[in-house]
Enzyme design. Structure first.
Site, short mmCIF file in Angstrom:
data_model
loop_
_atom_site.label_atom_id
_atom_site.label_comp_id
_atom_site.label_asym_id
_atom_site.label_seq_id
_atom_site.Cartn_x
_atom_site.Cartn_y
_atom_site.Cartn_z
N LEU A 165 -7.74 -59.19 -48.25
CA LEU A 165 -7.65 -60.18 -49.10
C LEU A 165 -8.11 -59.86 -50.49
CD1 LEU A 165 -8.96 -63.54 -46.94
CD2 LEU A 165 -6.53 -62.35 -47.44
N ASN A 217 1.98 -54.06 -46.80
CA ASN A 217 1.28 -55.30 -46.45
C ASN A 217 2.19 -56.27 -45.50
OD1 ASN A 217 -0.55 -57.48 -46.49
ND2 ASN A 217 0.57 -58.37 -48.30
N GLY A 269 -8.70 -59.95 -37.66
CA GLY A 269 -8.11 -58.65 -37.06
C GLY A 269 -7.27 -58.60 -35.98
N SER A 270 -6.51 -59.82 -35.68
CA SER A 270 -5.63 -59.85 -34.51
C SER A 270 -4.57 -58.81 -34.67
CB SER A 270 -5.23 -61.21 -34.06
OG SER A 270 -4.69 -61.72 -35.34
N ASN A 271 -4.16 -58.81 -36.09
CA ASN A 271 -3.02 -57.83 -36.05
C ASN A 271 -3.51 -56.43 -36.20
OD1 ASN A 271 -0.19 -58.89 -36.55
ND2 ASN A 271 -0.90 -59.94 -38.34
N ASP A 319 1.99 -59.51 -53.75
CA ASP A 319 3.11 -59.80 -53.00
C ASP A 319 4.45 -59.63 -53.83
OD1 ASP A 319 1.66 -60.71 -50.90
OD2 ASP A 319 1.41 -62.83 -51.80
N HIS A 345 3.07 -60.51 -45.00
CA HIS A 345 2.78 -61.79 -45.55
C HIS A 345 3.44 -62.57 -44.73
CE1 HIS A 345 2.00 -64.46 -48.66
NE2 HIS A 345 3.16 -64.99 -48.67
#
Length: 207
Positions: A103, A120, A30-32, A163, A122
């Site tokens: 994920l 999202n 969860g750093s983002n 994606d 990527h």
């Protein structure tokens, strides 16, 4: 002075009511997610009102708790059906959904409820190194193994396929012959932290 005070209060209340609510979906550290939460706590242009995960041991839940953002965990069957999750999003009046290291496939029910409102990030330059199973270190390992000279980030809308949604933004970084997957990961993370909150804010201002 009294009229001005009333006007200022009205403006403040109106701004608070109109502030967009963001939900973050995350499965891991969860750093983002933390970077995005902190960005909007400072900017005030929107707010992260909810963090949802598919994993009860995801560290993102601890980060959200420390930053006083409500969070919930849903089991696999709820992520397949989507109705329970949609009810929680609607109750929190969520306007926009951000996937940050999530994920699991987003249910069709949510895709239809939030058209072009789910994005999202990527850790590669799509359409390269995307698709089911391509995430995190797996992507960086593939980039290095292929001898790529550059990598980067892709921010894109979500659709029914992993994606393959419309690309919104890309940023690149050099990949040196001496770089390890960890070296590439550090460069890509720096791009994520720099650009992801700004792109989210820009999209919210346009909607």
């Amino acid at each position: 002075m009294q009229c001005f005070a009333h006007f200022s209060l009205f403006c403040a209340l109106k701004s608070r009511v109109m502030k967009k609510n963001i939900a973050i979906f995350a499965s891991g550290s969860g750093s983002n997610a933390e970077n995005i939460i902190r960005y909007f706590q400072k900017s005030g242009s929107a707010q992260v009102s909810l963090v949802l995960s598919n994993k009860s041991d995801a560290y993102v839940l601890e980060r959200a708790h420390r930053l006083e953002v409500p969070c919930s965990v849903f089991p696999k069957e709820d992520w397949i059906a989507g109705d329970e999750i949609l009810a929680v999003l609607q109750e929190a009046r969520i306007d926009f959904i951000v996937l940050a290291g999530f994920l699991f496939r987003v249910p069709d029910l949510l895709l239809h409820a939030y058209p072009y409102k789910i994005i999202n990030i990527h850790p590669a330059l799509l359409p390269k190194y995307g698709g089911k199973g391509m995430y995190g270190d797996r992507v960086h390992q593939a980039v290095v193994a292929a001898g790529e000279k550059e990598s980067g980030i892709t921010i894109h809308y979500i659709n029914e396929h992993y994606d393959e949604g419309d690309i919104i933004f890309q940023a690149t970084c050099a990949v040196l012959p001496t770089d390890s997957p960890d070296d590439v990961a550090k460069k890509v993370h720096a791009l994520e932290y720099e650009h992801f909150p700004l792109v989210i804010e820009k999209l919210l201002n346009e909607k």
